[in-house]
Enzyme design. Structure first.
Site, PDB file in Angstrom:
ATOM      1  N   ARG A   1     -11.258  13.605 -17.001  1.00  0.00           N
ATOM      2  CA  ARG A   1     -11.228  12.469 -17.918  1.00  0.00           C
ATOM      3  C   ARG A   1      -9.955  12.441 -18.751  1.00  0.00           C
ATOM      4  O   ARG A   1      -9.519  11.370 -19.167  1.00  0.00           O
ATOM      5  CB  ARG A   1     -12.442  12.496 -18.861  1.00  0.00           C
ATOM      6  CG  ARG A   1     -13.767  12.283 -18.152  1.00  0.00           C
ATOM      7  CD  ARG A   1     -14.900  12.075 -19.150  1.00  0.00           C
ATOM      8  NE  ARG A   1     -14.881  10.723 -19.679  1.00  0.00           N
ATOM      9  CZ  ARG A   1     -15.861   9.822 -19.513  1.00  0.00           C
ATOM     10  NH1 ARG A   1     -16.934  10.134 -18.803  1.00  0.00           N
ATOM     11  NH2 ARG A   1     -15.769   8.625 -20.029  1.00  0.00           N
TER      12      ARG A   1
ATOM     13  N   TYR B   1     -13.367  21.735 -25.503  1.00  0.00           N
ATOM     14  CA  TYR B   1     -13.984  20.917 -24.458  1.00  0.00           C
ATOM     15  C   TYR B   1     -12.940  20.646 -23.386  1.00  0.00           C
ATOM     16  O   TYR B   1     -11.981  19.922 -23.618  1.00  0.00           O
ATOM     17  CB  TYR B   1     -14.514  19.618 -25.074  1.00  0.00           C
ATOM     18  CG  TYR B   1     -15.184  18.650 -24.129  1.00  0.00           C
ATOM     19  CD1 TYR B   1     -15.587  19.029 -22.838  1.00  0.00           C
ATOM     20  CD2 TYR B   1     -15.440  17.345 -24.540  1.00  0.00           C
ATOM     21  CE1 TYR B   1     -16.200  18.115 -21.995  1.00  0.00           C
ATOM     22  CE2 TYR B   1     -16.057  16.433 -23.699  1.00  0.00           C
ATOM     23  CZ  TYR B   1     -16.438  16.817 -22.429  1.00  0.00           C
ATOM     24  OH  TYR B   1     -17.042  15.918 -21.584  1.00  0.00           O
TER      25      TYR B   1
ATOM     26  N   THR C   1     -18.413  12.279 -25.537  1.00  0.00           N
ATOM     27  CA  THR C   1     -18.136  11.276 -24.510  1.00  0.00           C
ATOM     28  C   THR C   1     -19.349  10.378 -24.296  1.00  0.00           C
ATOM     29  O   THR C   1     -19.234   9.144 -24.266  1.00  0.00           O
ATOM     30  CB  THR C   1     -17.775  11.955 -23.183  1.00  0.00           C
ATOM     31  OG1 THR C   1     -16.694  12.847 -23.392  1.00  0.00           O
ATOM     32  CG2 THR C   1     -17.402  10.935 -22.129  1.00  0.00           C
TER      33      THR C   1
ATOM     34  N   LYS D   1     -16.797  24.331 -23.817  1.00  0.00           N
ATOM     35  CA  LYS D   1     -17.593  23.519 -22.894  1.00  0.00           C
ATOM     36  C   LYS D   1     -16.729  23.303 -21.664  1.00  0.00           C
ATOM     37  O   LYS D   1     -15.706  22.623 -21.725  1.00  0.00           O
ATOM     38  CB  LYS D   1     -17.970  22.182 -23.536  1.00  0.00           C
ATOM     39  CG  LYS D   1     -18.712  21.234 -22.594  1.00  0.00           C
ATOM     40  CD  LYS D   1     -18.936  19.867 -23.231  1.00  0.00           C
ATOM     41  CE  LYS D   1     -19.588  18.901 -22.249  1.00  0.00           C
ATOM     42  NZ  LYS D   1     -19.750  17.537 -22.818  1.00  0.00           N
TER      43      LYS D   1
ATOM     44  N   ILE E   1     -24.141  21.716 -22.298  1.00  0.00           N
ATOM     45  CA  ILE E   1     -24.055  20.503 -23.110  1.00  0.00           C
ATOM     46  C   ILE E   1     -24.258  19.364 -22.123  1.00  0.00           C
ATOM     47  O   ILE E   1     -23.408  19.086 -21.293  1.00  0.00           O
ATOM     48  CB  ILE E   1     -22.732  20.429 -23.877  1.00  0.00           C
ATOM     49  CG1 ILE E   1     -22.676  21.579 -24.900  1.00  0.00           C
ATOM     50  CG2 ILE E   1     -22.588  19.070 -24.578  1.00  0.00           C
ATOM     51  CD1 ILE E   1     -21.383  21.665 -25.687  1.00  0.00           C
TER      52      ILE E   1
ATOM     53  N   TYR F   1      -4.377  11.182 -22.356  1.00  0.00           N
ATOM     54  CA  TYR F   1      -3.277  10.240 -22.162  1.00  0.00           C
ATOM     55  C   TYR F   1      -1.913  10.866 -22.453  1.00  0.00           C
ATOM     56  O   TYR F   1      -1.109  11.047 -21.556  1.00  0.00           O
ATOM     57  CB  TYR F   1      -3.453   8.938 -22.957  1.00  0.00           C
ATOM     58  CG  TYR F   1      -2.384   7.931 -22.598  1.00  0.00           C
ATOM     59  CD1 TYR F   1      -2.389   7.323 -21.353  1.00  0.00           C
ATOM     60  CD2 TYR F   1      -1.342   7.646 -23.463  1.00  0.00           C
ATOM     61  CE1 TYR F   1      -1.383   6.431 -20.984  1.00  0.00           C
ATOM     62  CE2 TYR F   1      -0.333   6.758 -23.113  1.00  0.00           C
ATOM     63  CZ  TYR F   1      -0.355   6.158 -21.868  1.00  0.00           C
ATOM     64  OH  TYR F   1       0.634   5.292 -21.512  1.00  0.00           O
TER      65      TYR F   1
END
Length: 297
Positions: A140, A135, A46, A164, A206, A109
């Site tokens: 997000r 992740y 990201t 993560k 991270i 999305y």
């Protein structure tokens, strides 16, 4: 054995003013990270603006980082996508380029059901032989990996070895670690929760913060793992004001601004990201100074 223990930097992708990738600058900041005690490089995540890199750029940046680091640290390539076939392609190519592991974000999305996530991650993992870090960042992506799903994947897909966690939900993380029964390595995906994640069995972070404070971020983890929880907690709390400033606008807007304020010249952001609001930039500069970082601009 964990892919790494300590602080992995979710590194920015430097750009020229025309928006092209600045590989010379990327090389400089990779060397600075290695010299600054960072324990792993996470490229094209990201923070690295992977979502606005073309597939060709994405893979070129991964290859450049792998070649530049040259096995001095693990290089973990962000290869996730909301399209399973695209993620397979990027992951296979990243392995060919020498990445030590891949980082796979949840589909964004279009999202997915938990059953869909199992199929998605399993198919990608089975297309490669290197380790996979899941992740989870639902803020997000709009898609949350439930503890039961992550535990199932870790126990049933041999190279899905870590996660993560950036859900911000400590209760969810605790449940995952209980269900996983040691089958998964845990990394904090939030700089303000490094110590809480470590307390649940985590082995590192991270980090966005590590772009501008690599040694300090490394020390938060290393001190905890060495058994000095009180000192680690102190270091975590001392960084909170700066961490808040680094996330007062969407990542990586503030961290790129911070690096430019330090004279690192990592360049602009790709649209639709825009430059930081002046008031927020002033707040960031003040937080950096208070933390002891040099602000040149």
């Amino acid at each position: 054995m964990a892919i790494f223990k300590g602080s992995g930097v979710a590194i920015v992708t430097p750009m020229y003013e025309n928006g092209e990738v600045n590989y010379e600058k990327l090389g400089e900041i990779l060397e600075e990270q290695i010299a600054g005690s960072t324990d792993a490089i996470i490229i094209c995540g990201t923070t690295g603006e992977a979502s606005t890199l073309t597939h060709e750029e994405h893979l070129d940046v991964i290859k450049y980082a792998v070649d530049k680091v040259n096995k001095r640290l693990p290089v973990i390539a962000g290869t996730g996508s909301n399209c399973t076939e695209t993620a397979v392609y990027l992951s296979v190519e990243a392995e060919k380029h020498g990445a030590d592991a891949v980082l796979l974000v949840t589909p964004y999305y279009n999202k997915a059901t938990q059953k869909g996530l199992i199929h998605h991650f399993t198919k990608i993992a089975e297309s490669i032989s290197i380790p996979v870090i899941l992740y989870n960042v639902p803020s997000r992506t709009g898609c949350n990996i439930l503890p039961e799903t992550a535990a199932y994947l870790a126990k049933n897909v041999k190279n899905i070895v870590a996660i993560k966690e950036a859900s911000g939900n400590i209760s969810q993380v605790a449940k995952l670690m209980s269900l996983a029964e040691g089958a998964i390595d845990l990394y904090s995906g939030d700089d303000n929760q490094i110590v809480p994640i470590l307390s649940l069995g985590g082995c590192g972070v991270i980090s966005v913060l590590a772009n501008i404070a690599p040694k300090q971020t490394h020390d938060i983890v290393a001190t905890y793992l060495a058994g000095d929880v009180k000192k680690s907690c102190k270091l975590q709390l001392e960084a909170l004001n700066l961490i808040d400033a680094l996330f007062c606008e969407v990542n990586p807007i503030p961290v790129k601004k911070a690096m430019n304020l330090m004279g690192k010249e990592v360049g602009p952001l790709r649209e639709p990201l825009t430059e930081m609001e002046e008031a927020n930039a002033a707040k960031l500069a003040q937080a950096m100074k208070e933390y002891g970082l040099e602000v040149k601009a």
